[in-house]
Design an enzyme around this catalytic site. Structure first.
Site, PDB file in Angstrom:
ATOM      1  N   ASP A   3      -9.377   6.075  -2.724  1.00  0.00           N
ATOM      2  CA  ASP A   3      -8.228   6.508  -3.519  1.00  0.00           C
ATOM      3  C   ASP A   3      -8.746   7.117  -4.822  1.00  0.00           C
ATOM      4  OD1 ASP A   3      -9.229   4.335  -4.828  1.00  0.00           O
ATOM      5  OD2 ASP A   3      -7.285   3.546  -5.401  1.00  0.00           O
ATOM      6  N   GLU A  31       0.823  -1.209   0.000  1.00  0.00           N
ATOM      7  CA  GLU A  31       0.000   0.000   0.000  1.00  0.00           C
ATOM      8  C   GLU A  31       0.857   1.259   0.000  1.00  0.00           C
ATOM      9  OE1 GLU A  31      -3.010   0.442  -0.627  1.00  0.00           O
ATOM     10  OE2 GLU A  31      -3.619  -1.643  -0.633  1.00  0.00           O
ATOM     11  N   TYR A  40      -6.425   7.084   3.533  1.00  0.00           N
ATOM     12  CA  TYR A  40      -6.572   6.010   2.558  1.00  0.00           C
ATOM     13  C   TYR A  40      -5.888   4.733   3.017  1.00  0.00           C
ATOM     14  CZ  TYR A  40      -5.451   2.754  -0.929  1.00  0.00           C
ATOM     15  OH  TYR A  40      -5.289   1.549  -1.549  1.00  0.00           O
TER      16      TYR A  40
END
Length: 404
Positions: free
Chosen positions: A188, A89, A170
Site C-alpha cells: 500500500d 481492509e 493490495y
DNA sequence: AAGCCGTGGTT
DNA sequence: TAACCAAGGCT
C-alpha cells in the site's frame, strides 16, 4: 531505476555486480526503455536475488513493543476473523484509520456476519456507507459478501481472493496475510514509502510503482518474517503510520535506520518522489433546495453508474466546464418558486473541483409532477439520509438562507 | 492504461 | 490556502 547509496558493491552482493551495472546504466535510459518488457523481467530477477533486505526481526521486535491497538486488530497471536479483516481492509482503502473507526463499529452492529451482509438490502449497505466516500466499495462489498456466502467462506489464497469484487492486489495480500497467515507483503502507500526509502529509489511515482512492489516482495524473505506473516504486514503499516511518515519521518527511532539507504543518504523525508501533477479543472453546477409547509425536502437518486453512483442528491443541473448563466438555469428548477440565491459550495473531488451554486425556496405543497421527479424526505432527517458530504453542505447552506 | 472514483485531516 | 495524502480498485 535510480538507487542511491554508496558503491554498488556495498549495497548489492558481489555476485550481482552485473545487475548493479544494469541498474546504474538504467538511470541514463528513458523510463520507457528501462521498463520495457524483456529488460523488466531480467531486472525483477536481479532485484529480488541481489538486494540486501533489512532484518525482519528488528521490525517485529519494534512492533511487539509499539503496535497500535485498532478495533479490527486481534491480540498478538490471536486468530483473526476473516470477515472483520476483510471489512476493515475495504474501508481502509484510501481512507484514514480515524475516519473508518465509527463506520466499522456501526457496520458490524448492523451486519454482524458476512451472511447478514449478503442478505441485506443494497440500499441499507449504501446507507451505512454514506459519508465514507468511494461508494463503489459499498456496492462491491455487498456483491462480494454474496459471493463469499455462495463459496461457503472466504478463499484463503491470494489468487482466490483476487477473484472477488472490490479486492485487488493490495487487499488480497492483506487479507491473506492477516486473516490466513499467508507469507505475502501487501503493498500500500505505507509500504511504497518505506520501500522507496529503504532502497533510496528516486524515480517518481506512479511510474516506479511496479519496481517498488518487486522490491517490497523481498522484504519478508527471511525466517523471522515468514514465521509471522500477519504481524509482519501490520508492522509495516504501523511503521509507515508512526515513524516512516510522509513529511517528517522519525528516522532516529526507526528499527531499520541502519539499513535504510535513504536515511543514510539524507534523502528519506523527500521520498517517494512524485511526478508533477496536472491542475484540477473546475466544474460548475446548480442545486435546488425546496421545502414545503410540512417540512419536506425534494430529493432524487443519482444514476447507477458514474460519480456518486446511486447516491442521493438535490435536484439540479449537470456539472459542466462552463459556469451557468442566470438565464440558463430556470429550466432545471424542480418547481416554480421564488428562488433565493444562497451562495456557492466548493467541493474537491479526486480529479476536479466542483463549484455548486445553491438556490433555495419554500412552497406550500409539492405538485404530483414535482414529487414524481424524485422523492420527499423530512428535512429534519437530513443527517440520517445517506447523503454524500457535498449534498450535506448544499442543504446546510440552503437551510441557512431559508431560516433568515 | 490512464482516468475515474470521496472525504477528511495535516501542513 | 492549496497541496498532499490515506491499509486502492475498476474500466
Amino acid at each position: 531505476m535510480a538507487r542511491r547509496g554508496g558503491s554498488g558493491g556495498a549495497f548489492l552482493s558481489l555476485a550481482c555486480l552485473e545487475a548493479a551495472a544494469v541498474l546504474r546504466g538504467a538511470r541514463l535510459e528513458t523510463p520507457a526503455l528501462f521498463f520495457g518488457a524483456a529488460l523488466s523481467e531480467r531486472l525483477s530477477f536481479f532485484i529480488t536475488s541481489s538486494v540486501k533486505t533489512p532484518p525482519a526481526q528488528s521490525l517485529l521486535d519494534w512492533y511487539d513493543r509499539h503496535r497500535r491497538i485498532l478495533p479490527w486488530r486481534s491480540g498478538l497471536g490471536q486468530k483473526a476473523d476473516p470477515y472483520c479483516v476483510w471489512l476493515s481492509e475495504i474501508m481502509l482503502q484510501q481512507t484514514t484509520v480515524k475516519a473508518v473507526g465509527p463506520y466499522y463499529h456501526r457496520f458490524l452492529e448492523k451486519f454482524p456476519t458476512v451472511q447478514a451482509l449478503a442478505a441485506a438490502d443494497r440500499d441499507d449497505v449504501l446507507s451505512a456507507w454514506a459519508g465514507l466516500g468511494y461508494y463503489s466499495r459499498a456496492r462491491n462489498l455487498h456483491a462480494c459478501a454474496q459471493q463469499v456466502v455462495a463459496l461457503g467462506g472466504f478463499p484463503q489464497t491470494v489468487a482466490g481472493l483476487l477473484n472477488l469484487p472490490g479486492i485487488g492486489a493490495y487487499t488480497a495480500a492483506a487479507v491473506a496475510a492477516i486473516a490466513f497467515g499467508v507469507p505475502v507483503v501487501p503493498v500500500d502507500g505505507n509500504v511504497e514509502r518505506i520501500t522507496s526509502r529503504l532502497f533510496a529509489v528516486e524515480d517518481p511515482l506512479p511510474g516506479v510503482r511496479k519496481a517498488l512492489a518487486t522490491l517490497a516482495a523481498g522484504l519478508n524473505k527471511d525466517k523471522a518474517a515468514q514465521a509471522r506473516p500477519s504481524d509482519f504486514a501490520q508492522a509495516l503499516f504501523d511503521l509507515g503510520a508512526s515513524l516512516c511518515s510522509p513529511r517528517s519521518p522519525a528516522c532516529g527511532l526507526c528499527p531499520w535506520r541502519e539499513h535504510c539507504e535513504g536515511h543514510k543518504a539524507g534523502i528519506a523525508p523527500t521520498l517517494p518522489r512524485r511526478a508533477a501533477k496536472v491542475a484540477k479543472p473546475v466544474r460548475y453546477g446548480i442545486h435546488f433546495l425546496v421545502i414545503d409547509n410540512a417540512g419536506q425536502v425534494l430529493l432524487r437518486k443519482r444514476p447507477e453508474k458514474g460519480l456518486l453512483a446511486a447516491m442521493t442528491e438535490l435536484p439540479g443541473t449537470d456539472w459542466r466546464m462552463e459556469p451557468w448563466a442566470q438565464a440558463d438555469i430556470l429550466p432545471y428548477a424542480p418547481v416554480q418558486a421564488e428562488w433565493q440565491h444562497c451562495g456557492m459550495v466548493k467541493h474537491v473531488f479526486t480529479h476536479f473541483t466542483l463549484e455548486a451554486m445553491v438556490y433555495a425556496a419554500r412552497v406550500s405543497h409539492f405538485s404530483n409532477q414535482a414529487v414524481a421527479s424524485g422523492f420527499l424526505a423530512p428535512v429534519t432527517d437530513v443527517e440520517t439520509l445517506s447523503l454524500p458530504s457535498l449534498m450535506l453542505k448544499c442543504i446546510k447552506l440552503g437551510l441557512k438562507t431559508l431560516a433568515v
